[in-house]
Design a protein around this motif. Sequence first.
Motif, short mmCIF file in Angstrom:
data_model
loop_
_atom_site.label_atom_id
_atom_site.label_comp_id
_atom_site.label_asym_id
_atom_site.label_seq_id
_atom_site.Cartn_x
_atom_site.Cartn_y
_atom_site.Cartn_z
N TYR A 28 -0.02 -8.83 -9.63
CA TYR A 28 1.16 -8.06 -10.06
C TYR A 28 1.76 -7.32 -8.87
CZ TYR A 28 4.00 -4.57 -12.40
OH TYR A 28 5.03 -3.76 -12.78
N ALA A 29 0.91 -6.67 -8.09
CA ALA A 29 1.39 -5.93 -6.92
C ALA A 29 1.98 -6.88 -5.88
CB ALA A 29 0.26 -5.11 -6.31
N SER A 30 1.38 -8.04 -5.70
CA SER A 30 1.92 -9.03 -4.75
C SER A 30 3.33 -9.43 -5.12
CB SER A 30 1.05 -10.28 -4.71
OG SER A 30 -0.09 -10.08 -3.95
N LEU A 31 3.55 -9.71 -6.40
CA LEU A 31 4.89 -10.12 -6.84
C LEU A 31 5.89 -8.98 -6.66
CD1 LEU A 31 3.83 -12.11 -10.01
CD2 LEU A 31 4.79 -13.06 -7.90
N THR A 32 5.47 -7.77 -6.91
CA THR A 32 6.36 -6.62 -6.75
C THR A 32 6.67 -6.36 -5.28
OG1 THR A 32 5.48 -5.66 -8.78
CG2 THR A 32 6.69 -4.18 -7.31
N VAL A 33 5.64 -6.37 -4.45
CA VAL A 33 5.85 -6.14 -3.01
C VAL A 33 6.66 -7.28 -2.42
CG1 VAL A 33 4.66 -6.03 -0.78
CG2 VAL A 33 3.91 -4.58 -2.67
N LEU A 34 6.47 -8.48 -2.93
CA LEU A 34 7.27 -9.62 -2.48
C LEU A 34 8.76 -9.35 -2.70
CD1 LEU A 34 6.95 -12.48 -1.34
CD2 LEU A 34 6.61 -13.28 -3.66
N ALA A 35 9.11 -8.85 -3.85
CA ALA A 35 10.51 -8.51 -4.14
C ALA A 35 11.01 -7.41 -3.21
CB ALA A 35 10.67 -8.10 -5.60
N VAL A 36 10.18 -6.42 -2.93
CA VAL A 36 10.57 -5.33 -2.02
C VAL A 36 10.78 -5.88 -0.61
CG1 VAL A 36 9.75 -3.20 -0.91
CG2 VAL A 36 9.53 -3.49 -3.38
N LEU A 37 9.90 -6.75 -0.17
CA LEU A 37 10.02 -7.33 1.18
C LEU A 37 11.31 -8.13 1.32
CD1 LEU A 37 6.32 -8.43 1.71
CD2 LEU A 37 7.53 -6.63 2.98
N ILE A 38 11.68 -8.87 0.27
CA ILE A 38 12.94 -9.62 0.30
C ILE A 38 14.11 -8.64 0.41
CG2 ILE A 38 14.50 -11.07 -1.06
CD1 ILE A 38 12.26 -12.62 0.22
N GLY A 39 14.06 -7.58 -0.34
CA GLY A 39 15.11 -6.57 -0.25
C GLY A 39 15.21 -5.99 1.15
N LEU A 40 14.07 -5.78 1.78
CA LEU A 40 14.06 -5.23 3.14
C LEU A 40 14.63 -6.23 4.14
CD1 LEU A 40 10.58 -3.48 3.18
CD2 LEU A 40 12.82 -2.36 3.24
N VAL A 41 14.25 -7.48 4.02
CA VAL A 41 14.70 -8.50 4.96
C VAL A 41 16.21 -8.73 4.83
CG1 VAL A 41 14.58 -10.85 3.99
CG2 VAL A 41 13.45 -10.37 6.10
N GLU A 42 16.73 -8.53 3.64
CA GLU A 42 18.16 -8.69 3.40
C GLU A 42 18.95 -7.44 3.74
OE1 GLU A 42 20.03 -11.57 1.96
OE2 GLU A 42 18.29 -12.25 3.10
N GLY A 43 18.25 -6.32 3.89
CA GLY A 43 18.91 -5.05 4.19
C GLY A 43 19.51 -5.04 5.59
N ARG A 44 20.64 -4.41 5.71
CA ARG A 44 21.34 -4.38 6.99
C ARG A 44 20.80 -3.29 7.92
NH1 ARG A 44 23.08 -8.74 5.82
NH2 ARG A 44 25.00 -9.18 4.73
N LEU A 60 2.08 2.80 -3.88
CA LEU A 60 1.64 4.07 -4.47
C LEU A 60 2.25 4.28 -5.86
CD1 LEU A 60 1.71 6.45 -1.38
CD2 LEU A 60 -0.30 5.85 -2.76
N GLY A 61 3.52 3.91 -6.01
CA GLY A 61 4.17 4.05 -7.30
C GLY A 61 3.54 3.16 -8.37
N LEU A 62 3.26 1.90 -8.00
CA LEU A 62 2.59 1.00 -8.95
C LEU A 62 1.21 1.53 -9.32
CD1 LEU A 62 3.38 -2.49 -7.40
CD2 LEU A 62 4.15 -1.65 -9.61
N TRP A 63 0.48 1.98 -8.31
CA TRP A 63 -0.86 2.48 -8.54
C TRP A 63 -0.83 3.72 -9.44
CZ3 TRP A 63 -3.49 6.88 -6.27
CH2 TRP A 63 -4.88 6.89 -6.52
N SER A 64 0.08 4.64 -9.14
CA SER A 64 0.19 5.86 -9.96
C SER A 64 0.56 5.54 -11.40
CB SER A 64 1.25 6.80 -9.36
OG SER A 64 0.89 7.20 -8.08
N ALA A 65 1.52 4.65 -11.58
CA ALA A 65 1.93 4.28 -12.93
C ALA A 65 0.78 3.62 -13.69
CB ALA A 65 3.14 3.33 -12.87
N THR A 66 0.03 2.79 -13.00
CA THR A 66 -1.12 2.13 -13.64
C THR A 66 -2.18 3.15 -14.02
OG1 THR A 66 -0.71 0.08 -12.47
CG2 THR A 66 -2.94 0.41 -13.28
N LEU A 67 -2.45 4.10 -13.12
CA LEU A 67 -3.43 5.14 -13.43
C LEU A 67 -3.02 5.94 -14.67
CD1 LEU A 67 -4.46 6.69 -9.99
CD2 LEU A 67 -5.83 5.27 -11.50
N VAL A 68 -1.79 6.40 -14.67
CA VAL A 68 -1.31 7.19 -15.80
C VAL A 68 -1.41 6.38 -17.10
CG1 VAL A 68 0.75 8.25 -16.82
CG2 VAL A 68 0.17 8.71 -14.43
N ALA A 69 -0.93 5.15 -17.06
CA ALA A 69 -0.95 4.33 -18.28
C ALA A 69 -2.38 4.06 -18.74
CB ALA A 69 -0.22 3.00 -18.02
#
Length: 174
Positions: A28-44, A60-69
């Motif tokens: 799950y984290a890999s897929l999420t970080v993958l999307a973030v990395l694409i956003g970064l590579v496309e960022g100007r 950290l956000g994913l981890w925190s949300a998972t802990l809380v849930a």
Amino acid sequence: MSEKEPGAVSVPEEPASVLSERLKERIYASLTVLAVLIGLVEGRHVDHTGAVLAVAVTALGLWSATLVADLQARPVAHGRRLDRDDVRHVLFTSSPLLSVAVGPIVLVGLSAAGVLELRTALWVAIGTEVAALAAWGYLGGRRIGSGPLRATVTAALNTLIGLVVVAVKLLAGH
């Protein structure tokens, strides 16, 4: 306990449910970080600090949300207060959400040290995340006793999933 199928790959002696939870969080984290990395590579205007912060804050956000849930769901599901073992279990099973950030952060650090360009480091990080999905697919196929060919097909399907995430993110823009 049933015997393993011929050719099955053994794993550490953790209960299968714990291994499954940890791997689910990692994927799950890999897929999420993958999307973030694409956003970064496309960022100007992405820089090294921004890239590291984006990946670290995402993990950290994913981890925190998972802990809380998980910490809120367990008392409801089990009908009792949490004890130390419950908290340890939640921390252990959710830790792969943090580990997924290590590779991209190391690559961005290498870029900051002048070893490679930032966009190259981000693309390498994207490639390693897709490769990790393929590796989990292959390992899963072998773990259930599939031969190398069938495990490779599973790895290819997992690679396709990662590439679809990349393609959708590229097509949708950031």
